[in-house]
Scaffold this active site. Structure first.
Site, PDB file in Angstrom:
ATOM      1  N   ASP A 366      13.172 -43.336 -54.961  1.00  0.00           N
ATOM      2  CA  ASP A 366      12.795 -43.760 -56.299  1.00  0.00           C
ATOM      3  C   ASP A 366      14.053 -43.735 -57.168  1.00  0.00           C
ATOM      4  OD1 ASP A 366      11.128 -44.487 -58.362  1.00  0.00           O
ATOM      5  OD2 ASP A 366      10.567 -42.449 -58.880  1.00  0.00           O
ATOM      6  N   ASP A 728       7.444 -39.538 -57.111  1.00  0.00           N
ATOM      7  CA  ASP A 728       6.945 -38.491 -58.001  1.00  0.00           C
ATOM      8  C   ASP A 728       5.582 -38.812 -58.591  1.00  0.00           C
ATOM      9  OD1 ASP A 728       7.705 -40.545 -59.607  1.00  0.00           O
ATOM     10  OD2 ASP A 728       9.081 -39.400 -60.872  1.00  0.00           O
ATOM     11  N   ASP A 732       3.070 -43.241 -55.753  1.00  0.00           N
ATOM     12  CA  ASP A 732       3.933 -43.022 -54.586  1.00  0.00           C
ATOM     13  C   ASP A 732       3.201 -42.330 -53.432  1.00  0.00           C
ATOM     14  OD1 ASP A 732       6.236 -44.027 -55.897  1.00  0.00           O
ATOM     15  OD2 ASP A 732       6.481 -42.131 -56.940  1.00  0.00           O
TER      16      ASP A 732
END
Length: 1051
Positions: A366, A728, A732
Site C-alpha cells: 500500500d 490497513d 485490503d
C-alpha cells in the site's frame, strides 16, 4: 437475490425515491418495512459457518510426517503390549515410546487448532465495524435510536457528524453546505471525501467515484444529510468484502515450508518402507527354514516368534529413521524467529509465515502510511516579491506533525514580510484542526491538510519583535507543552487571539474554497480565504507584494503563479491558494448573527459573491511525504531480487510522483506500461496482464478496489510467485487473506485487516518488511542446517540397525533409546542451530525458487557418508566390547566380561546349542551383572555394550552439530563460538545423557549403565573423526563449486 441491483449513484434523487417507492418527508410505513424485510432480510452480516472443533483437530493430523509418527506410535504400542505380556512387565517404562510420540502429536494439534481458530476472527472484526443504531424516518416521524439491523432498502435515514453509516445509502439532501465522509478504510483514500447529491453518470464506476453514495462502516467527519438506504446486510460493500474474505480463506495455499516438509515426508516414507522390507527380507532364513538342501520351495518351516522378532527390528529401524523431534524443533525455531522479528517491529501472528517471508518474490505494498508517513506536511510555499513578476520560494523541512521537526530553509525570523504575515494569519485562523501527541507520536485531529498548515505557522514564528522576545522568554512557543496529550501551538494561538473569528463560510465543491470573517486589531473586518489555487486566483483581482503594497493581477503575473503551481503539482504536491479581502461592504461591521447581513450567510449560494475581488497572498504545497528509509529499502529489494508493486486507492498522479521519489522506477523517463488504474488493468486481456506483471522492475496500480487487489495477487500466484501483501483498511482484508503472507499495519490498520493478516507491522513501515524478509531468509537457512543435522543423525541410526540386522548380531540400540536420542539429545543442538548468524550477503541473493530441494544431491551424498560412519562407529564399539580385549591401548576387559569371537556373536541366536559356554559375571557401575542362563549374555548382558553404542551415537551427533554450523564453510572459517548457543546446547545434551546414565531409575528405564573414564575416552576417540570426515567433504564440495564456477565464468 438474483436480480440486478439498482445503480442508485447514476440516477437523480427523484428517480431513486421513485424506484424505492418512498417520500423524503414521510419515509416508509411500518407495513412496507415488514414486506421489504421478507424480501431483503436483516441488515447484518451473515455469520459464516465455522469448522467444528473435531474437524479442526483432524486437520492437524493431515500431514505426512504426523501420519508416519501415528503409525509408528500404534505399532510401538502393540509391540510394547506384546513385550509386556511376554516378560510379565506392564509398567510405564514399557510404553514410554508410544506415549511420548502421542504427547508430541497432541501438542502440535493443540497449537494448530489455536492458530486456525484465530485465523477466522477477521469476519468477527468486520461485524464490530457495523453501526448499532440509526435515526430513521418512519410514517412521517423520526425514530431516533432504531437498531441498525432493522433497516431495509428505501428507509430514509439522517446522518450527523460522528455518525457511523449503518448501510449503503444514496444521499438525498444535504442539511449543511458540506458533507465529508472518512472512507479510507474502505477505499484507501488518504483524505476524507466530500459528498454531494449529484448523480454520477457512469454505470460501471469505481467506488471512489460514487460521490453521491455513503457506505456502511464509514464515518461522517463533517456536515449532515438525509439518505435513502439502497443496500443492506451482505449486499453492502462491506458485506461483499466479507464474502471475499471467506472465499479467500477457502483458497489458502500451503506455505513453501509445508510443501517442502510434505515432499520430504513422502520420500522418507518410501525410503523407510524399502529399508524395513530389505532388513526383514535379508533375515528371512532366521524364520523360514528348509529341512533338506534339495527340498521343495514350498516344503518349509515358519517360526512366528522369530518373524515377530525381526519385525520388531524393522519397526526399530522405522523409529530410527523418523526424526520425531523435527516438528517440535521447527516450531521452536519459528517461535524464536517471531521473537527476533518482534524486536524489529514485525509481530508474527502465524508461525509458518516467518519462513514464508524468506522466499517472498513479490511485495505488493500500500502507499499511504506504509511507503509514506501518513502525515500531511508542507513541502514548499511561495509569495510574490517586490513586484508582480518576482516570487520567493521557501522549502520546508520535516515530515511529521511535530512543530519541532525541521524548519524553513533560508528563513529569517526577524524579517517576516507583509504577504508572509498574511499567509501565516490565514493558515492559523482559517483552520479547524488540532494536534495531539500519543506514545511520542504527533497526530492530527480534523483535516490532515489543516493540521499541516498549523505546523507551518509554528515554524514561521511570530512577526512582532517585542512580542516574539516575550513569547520565547516565557517559553510560550518553544515549549509545545503536552498537557493531556494536546500540543499547545503558541504561534497559532497568538494569531487567533489577535484576530477574532466571527463567521465561517464552509467549503463546497462548486467554489472549492472555504473562508472566515475575522475582526482585526484595528477593529475592521477581514475575509480570509483558502482553497484550490485556480479557483482562488480566478476570483482575485489584486496581489499583495512583500512590501504590503497591492497591485492588480495582470496576465503575466497570473501565468507566473500558475507555472509555479504546475511545477509543484508535477512533483505530486497538493497546492492551496491563499487570499484576503478588506472591503467587505455589508459585512464590514458584521459581528453577531443579529446583523442584517447574517441572512446572506445562511445561503451557501451567496458564498462565491462574498469571496470575489480578492487580494492573492501566496501558495502552499503539501504532501504525504515518503518515509526517509524507504528509498534504501526499495534498493535492497532490487538487490535481493524482490519485485515491489505499489497498489493504492489514491489518484494516479500522486501515486506516480511518490513512486518516482522512492526509486521504484530508476532511470525511467516515462512510466507508461508501469502505471495503471485498477480499472485500466482489469480491462486488458489476460495475456497482457500476465505480460505486465512478468516484467522486471516496479509497478504501480492506483484507484484500486478490493477486487483489483485480489485479481493482481491471484495472477501473481498463478505465475508461481510468492506474494507478500500489505494493507490497513477493510478493503485490503480479502487480498491479505489470499496472499501467501498478509501484512497489516499496527498503528493505522483496522482490526479487520489485522485479523486477516499473518503479520502486523508495529511501526507501519515498509523497511520493517524488508528487515523481516532478511530475517526469514536467515531462519530458512538455519532450518536447513538443523534438518540436515537431524537427517544425517537419523541416517546413522538407520545404518547402525541395518548393519545389526545384516550381521545378525544382537540389536545395539532399543527403540526407547533411539527415541531419547531423536527427541531429547538431538533437540537442544538442533534448536541452537536456529541461532546461527545470518550471512552478510543474505539480501544480495535472489529469492530461492519454490521448487528448490530442501536437501541437494551433493549434501545428501555427504550425509550418507557421515551417516555410514555414525552407523559403523555405533555398531563397531558394540562388536569391540564383545570381541576385543583392548583398542588403541585402552583395556576393554577391566570389568571382567567374557570375550567371544565375531562368528559366535553373529550366531548368538544358536547359543542354546553351544557346549561349555559359561560367561563370567562383570561389573557395570556399582552393579554386578550375572546370568542364570548363559544365553542371557547376549540379551540382558549386552547392557554395557549397548550403553557404549548409545554414548558413541550421542557424542558423534554432538560433533556433527558443529559440522552443521555452515553447509560449505570449514570450522576454521566458521568457528563454533560464532554461535555460543550451540556450545551451550551441546553441554545440555551431554548432561542429559549423563543424567540417564548415572541416575539409577532412568538407567533402568533406558537400559543403560554408568561408564568409567577409560570407556568415555574410547567413546570420544571413535566419535571425533566425524568432524574430520565432514571437513574433507566440505573441502571437496568447495573445490567442485570453484571449478564449476570457473568454467561458467567465460560464458
Amino acid at each position: 437475490m438474483d436480480e440486478k441491483p439498482f445503480q442508485a449513484w447514476s440516477w437523480s434523487v427523484e428517480q431513486c425515491l421513485k424506484e424505492y417507492s418512498v417520500k423524503l418527508e414521510k419515509g416508509l410505513s411500518f407495513y412496507e418495512v415488514e414486506k421489504r424485510r421478507e424480501r431483503y432480510g436483516w441488515n447484518e452480516l451473515r455469520k459464516e459457518k465455522g469448522k467444528p472443533s473435531w474437524q479442526l483437530i483432524l486437520e492437524q493430523f493431515d500431514d505426512v510426517l504426523v501420519k508416519i509418527l501415528l503409525v509408528a506410535a500404534f505399532i510401538s504400542f502393540v509391540l510394547a503390549y506384546l513385550q509386556g505380556s511376554e516378560s510379565g512387565h506392564s509398567g510405564f517404562e514399557v510404553y514410554v515410546e508410544p506415549v511420548v510420540i502421542i504427547l508430541i502429536l497432541i501438542l502440535n494439534a493443540v497449537v494448530g487448532v489455536w492458530q486456525e481458530s484465530n485465523a477466522e476472527k477477521a469476519l468477527e472484526a468486520l461485524k464490530e465495524m457495523q453501526c448499532e443504531h440509526a435515526k430513521v424516518l418512519r410514517d412521517g416521524y423520526f425514530v431516533p435510536d432504531l437498531p441498525a439491523r432493522e433497516l431495509v432498502p428505501g428507509d430514509i435515514a439522517e446522518l450527523r457528524v460522528g455518525d457511523k453509516v449503518p448501510a449503503d445509502m444514496r444521499i438525498a439532501a444535504l442539511k449543511t453546505s458540506t458533507l465529508r465522509i472518512e472512507q479510507s478504510s474502505l477505499t484507501g483514500e488518504s483524505m476524507p471525501v466530500i459528498k454531494t447529491t449529484s448523480p454520477v453518470l457512469i454505470d460501471d464506476c469505481e467506488l471512489q467515484a460514487k460521490e453521491c453514495m455513503v457506505f456502511s462502516g464509514t464515518t461522517v467527519v463533517n456536515g449532515s444529510c438525509l439518505c435513502v438506504v439502497t443496500s443492506v446486510g451482505m449486499n453492502t460493500e462491506i458485506g461483499m468484502i466479507q464474502t471475499q474474505i471467506h472465499e479467500a480463506s477457502l483458497e489458502e495455499h500451503d506455505t513453501p515450508l509445508k510443501k517442502k516438509l510434505d515432499e520430504f515426508g513422502e520420500r522418507l516414507t518410501f525410503a523407510i518402507g524399502v529399508v524395513c522390507l530389505v532388513v526383514w527380507a535379508i533375515n528371512y532364513r532366521n524364520f523360514i527354514t528348509w529341512d533338506a538342501a534339495n527340498a521343495s520351495i514350498w516344503d518349509f518351516r515358519f517360526s512366528f516368534e522369530k518373524c515377530t522378532y525381526y519385525f520388531k527390528i524393522a519397526v526399530a529401524l522405522a523409529v530410527a529413521a523418523i526424526p520425531e523431534g523435527l516438528p517440535a524443533v521447527i516450531t521452536t525455531c519459528l517461535a524464536l524467529g517471531t521473537r527476533k522479528m518482534a524486536q524489529k517491529n514485525a509481530i508474527v501472528r502465524k508461525l509458518p509465515s516467518v519462513e514464508t517471508l524468506g522466499c517472498t518474490t513479490v511485495i505488493c505494498s500500500d502507499k499511504t502510511g506504509t511507503l509514506t508517513t501518513n502525515q500531511m506536511s508542507v513541502n514548499e510555499f511561495f509569495t510574490l516579491g517586490g513586484n508582480s513578476m518576482s516570487c520567493q520560494v521557501f522549502h520546508v523541512e520535516g515530515s511529521t506533525y511535530n512543530p519541532k521537526d525541521g524548519g524553513i530553509g533560508k528563513w529569517s525570523y526577524g524579517k517576516m514580510e507583509a504577504n508572509m504575515q498574511t499567509l501565516a494569519e490565514i493558515c492559523a485562523i482559517c483552520n479547524d484542526a488540532g494536534i495531539y501527541c500519543k506514545d511520542y507520536l504527533f497526530r492530527a485531529t480534523g483535516l490532515p491538510t489543516e493540521a499541516a498548515l498549523k505546523v507551518l505557522v509554528e515554524k514561521m514564528g511570530i512577526p512582532v519583535t517585542n512580542t516574539r522576545r516575550r513569547f520565547y522568554d516565557s517559553k510560550f512557543a518553544t515549549e509545545h507543552s503536552i498537557g493531556h496529550n494536546t500540543v499547545k501551538l503558541g504561534c497559532c494561538e497568538w494569531w487567533i487571539k489577535r484576530s477574532k473569528r466571527i463567521a465561517t463560510l464552509e467549503f463546497d465543491r462548486v467554489r472549492k474554497s472555504m473562508s472566515v470573517i475575522v475582526r482585526e486589531p484595528t477593529g475592521a473586518n477581514r475575509l480570509l480565504v483558502k482553497g484550490a489555487v485556480e479557483c482562488v486566483l480566478e476570483r482575485s483581482t489584486h496581489v499583495q507584494l512583500s512590501d504590503d503594497s497591492v497591485v492588480p493581477v495582470d496576465e503575466q503575473c497570473r501565468q507566473l503563479i500558475l507555472l509555479k503551481v504546475h511545477e509543484m503539482s508535477s512533483k505530486g504536491l497538493r497546492c492551496l491558494g491563499f487570499a484576503y479581502k478588506d472591503d467587505l461592504v455589508e459585512f464590514s461591521d458584521y459581528f453577531t448573527d443579529s446583523h442584517p447581513a447574517h441572512k446572506k450567510l445562511l445561503d451557501p449560494n451567496n458564498y462565491s459573491e462574498i469571496e470575489s475581488n480578492l487580494i492573492f497572498a501566496g501558495v502552499v504545497s503539501l504532501r504525504d511525504p515518503p518515509r526517509a528509509e524507504v528509498y534504501k529499502s526499495i534498493e535492497d529489494c532490487r538487490g535481493a531480487g524482490i519485485k515491489v508493486i505499489v497498489i493504492t486507492g489514491d489518484n494516479k498522479s500522486t501515486a506516480e510522483a511518490i513512486c518516482q521519489e522512492i526509486g521504484l522506477f530508476p532511470n525511467l523517463q516515462s512510466v507508461k506500461w508501469r502505471s495503471f488504474t485498477g480499472k485500466e488493468f482489469t480491462s486488458l486481456h489476460i495475456s497482457q496482464r500476465v505480460e505486465i506483471l512478468s516484467k522486471p522492475g516496479g509497478l504501480v496500480f492506483s484507484r484500486a478496489e478490493p477486487r483489483h487487489k485480489q485479481e493482481i495477487v491471484r495472477l501473481l500466484q498463478e505465475m508461481g510467485e510468492v506474494v507478500a501483501m500489505t494493507g490497513d483498511g477493510v478493503n485490503d482484508a480479502p487480498a491479505l487473506k489470499l496472499a501467501d503472507i498478509g501484512i497489516s499495519m499496527g498503528i493505522t490498520g483496522t482490526e479487520v485487516a489485522k485479523e486477516a493478516s499473518d503479520m502486523v507491522l508495529a511501526d507501519d513501515n515498509f523497511s520493517t518488511i524488508v528487515a523481516a524478509v532478511a530475517e526469514g531468509r536467515a531462519i530458512y537457512n538455519n532450518m536447513k542446517s538443523f534438518i540436515r543435522y537431524m537427517i544425517s543423525s537419523n541416517v546413522g541410526e538407520v545404518i547402525s540397525i541395518f548393519l545389526t540386522a545384516a550381521l545378525g548380531i544382537p540389536e545395539c540400540l532399543i527403540p526407547v533409546q533411539l527415541l531419547w536420542v531423536n527427541l531429547v539429545t538431538d533437540g537442544p543442538p538442533a534448536t541452537a542451530l536456529g541461532f546461527n548468524p545470518a550471512d552478510v550477503d543474505i539480501m544480495q541473493k535472489p529469492p530461492r525458487k519454490s521448487d528448490d530441494a530442501l536437501i541437494s544431491s551433493w549434501v545428501l551424498f555427504r550425509y550418507m557418508v557421515i551417516g555410514s560412519y555414525v552407523g559403523l562407529a555405533t555398531v563397531g564399539i558394540f562388536i569391540l566390547w564383545y570381541t576385543q580385549p583392548s583398542f588403541i591401548g585402552i583395556d576393554l576387559t577391566s570389568d571382567g566380561h567374557t570375550l567371544v569371537s565375531l562368528a559366535e556373536l553373529r550366531s548368538w541366536s544358536e547359543c542354546h546349542t553351544w557346549t561349555d559356554f559359561s560367561p563370567d559375571p562383570f561389573l557395570a557401575g556399582s552393579n554386578v551383572i550375572s546370568f542364570s542362563n548363559p544365553c542371557d549374555y547376549f540379551t540382558t548382558g549386552k547392557i554395557k555394550a549397548a550403553t557404549l553404542s548409545l554414548s558413541v551415537l550421542v557424542a558423534i551427533e554432538m560433533f556433527n552439530s558443529l559440522n552443521a554450523l555452515s553447509e560449505e564453510n570449514s570450522l576454521l572459517r566458521m568457528p563454533p563460538w560464532r554461535n555460543p548457543w550451540l556450545l551451550v546446547a551441546m553441554v545440555v545434551s551431554l548432561s542429559l545423557h549423563a543424567f540417564i546414565l548415572y541416575v539409577p531409575f532412568f538407567a533402568s528405564v533406558f537400559g543403560v549403565v554408568p561408564l568409567n573414564l577409560k570407556e568415555w575416552l574410547l567413546v570420544i576417540l571413535l566419535s571425533f573423526p566425524v568432524v574430520l570426515i565432514d571437513e574433507v567433504l566440505k573441502f571437496v564440495g568447495r573445490s567442485l563449486w570453484s571449478v564449476d564456477h570457473h568454467k561458467r565464468k567465460p560464458e
